[in-house]
Design an enzyme around this catalytic site. Structure first.
Site, PDB file in Angstrom:
ATOM      1  N   GLU A  22       0.834  -1.202   0.000  1.00 25.60           N
ATOM      2  CA  GLU A  22       0.000   0.000   0.000  1.00 25.60           C
ATOM      3  C   GLU A  22       0.873   1.259   0.000  1.00 25.60           C
ATOM      4  O   GLU A  22       0.581   2.232  -0.688  1.00 25.60           O
ATOM      5  CB  GLU A  22      -0.918   0.033   1.230  1.00 25.60           C
ATOM      6  CG  GLU A  22      -1.921  -1.093   1.297  1.00 25.60           C
ATOM      7  CD  GLU A  22      -1.439  -2.248   2.161  1.00 25.60           C
ATOM      8  OE1 GLU A  22      -0.266  -2.684   2.002  1.00 25.60           O
ATOM      9  OE2 GLU A  22      -2.233  -2.720   2.983  1.00 25.60           O
TER      10      GLU A  22
ATOM     11  N   CYS B  89      -0.244   0.672   7.870  1.00 26.15           N
ATOM     12  CA  CYS B  89      -0.870   1.154   6.633  1.00 26.15           C
ATOM     13  C   CYS B  89      -2.181   1.868   6.924  1.00 26.15           C
ATOM     14  O   CYS B  89      -2.535   2.821   6.234  1.00 26.15           O
ATOM     15  CB  CYS B  89      -1.085   0.008   5.651  1.00 26.15           C
ATOM     16  SG  CYS B  89       0.448  -0.483   4.833  1.00 26.15           S
TER      17      CYS B  89
HETATM   18 ZN   LIG Z   1       0.970  -2.454   5.791  1.00 25.89          ZN
END
Ligand SMILES: [Zn+2]
Length: 140
Positions: free
Chosen positions: A58, A100
């Site tokens: 990501e 993330c």
């Molecule tokens: Zn991550």
């Protein structure tokens, strides 16, 4: 919320990215982000001998999007994991890790996130719902 055709396009792009770059223990997760300007950007994770040097897919996708098009915000993001050799199953949607979640929220507090919904299914949620009581600098 069920996946729209645009959401499925994002899952397919992340899947194609990791299928083309998969290397056991090095690249196992693909991600795709659609920015609010409409750009679709993919990334794969960067694993590392020294674990703290590893970077999630990501983050790579968000970094590519920002580099190519500036900070346009994240409309929707998804990550998918490729099974290891001999492991049952196919590439499937995975939840973003805690780091993330923070990163996605920092770059767009209203981002949509595609997450697993059991038995190979996926659904859409909001980043804020994945990160209640988020850390913030100063008073808010
Ligand atoms: Zn991550």
């Amino acid at each position: 919320m069920a996946l729209s055709a645009k959401d499925q396009e994002l899952v397919d792009a992340a899947t194609a990215a990791i299928k083309s770059r998969y290397r056991n223990d090095w690249q196992e997760v693909g991600a795709a982000v659609r920015t609010r300007s409409g750009r679709l950007v993919t990334g794969v994770n960067l694993d590392a001998y020294v674990g703290r040097g590893a970077v999630c897919a990501e983050a790579v996708a968000i970094g590519r999007a920002l580099t190519e098009d500036g900070d346009q915000g994240i409309e929707t993001i998804v990550a998918v994991r490729h099974p290891k050799p001999g492991e049952a199953g196919d590439v499937a949607v995975v939840s973003p890790c805690g780091a993330c979640r923070e990163l996605i929220h920092d770059y767009d507090a209203k981002a949509r996130v595609i997450v697993p919904a059991g038995a190979g299914a996926a659904e859409v949620t909001q980043i804020g719902d994945l990160l209640p009581n988020k850390y913030r600098r100063g008073m808010t």
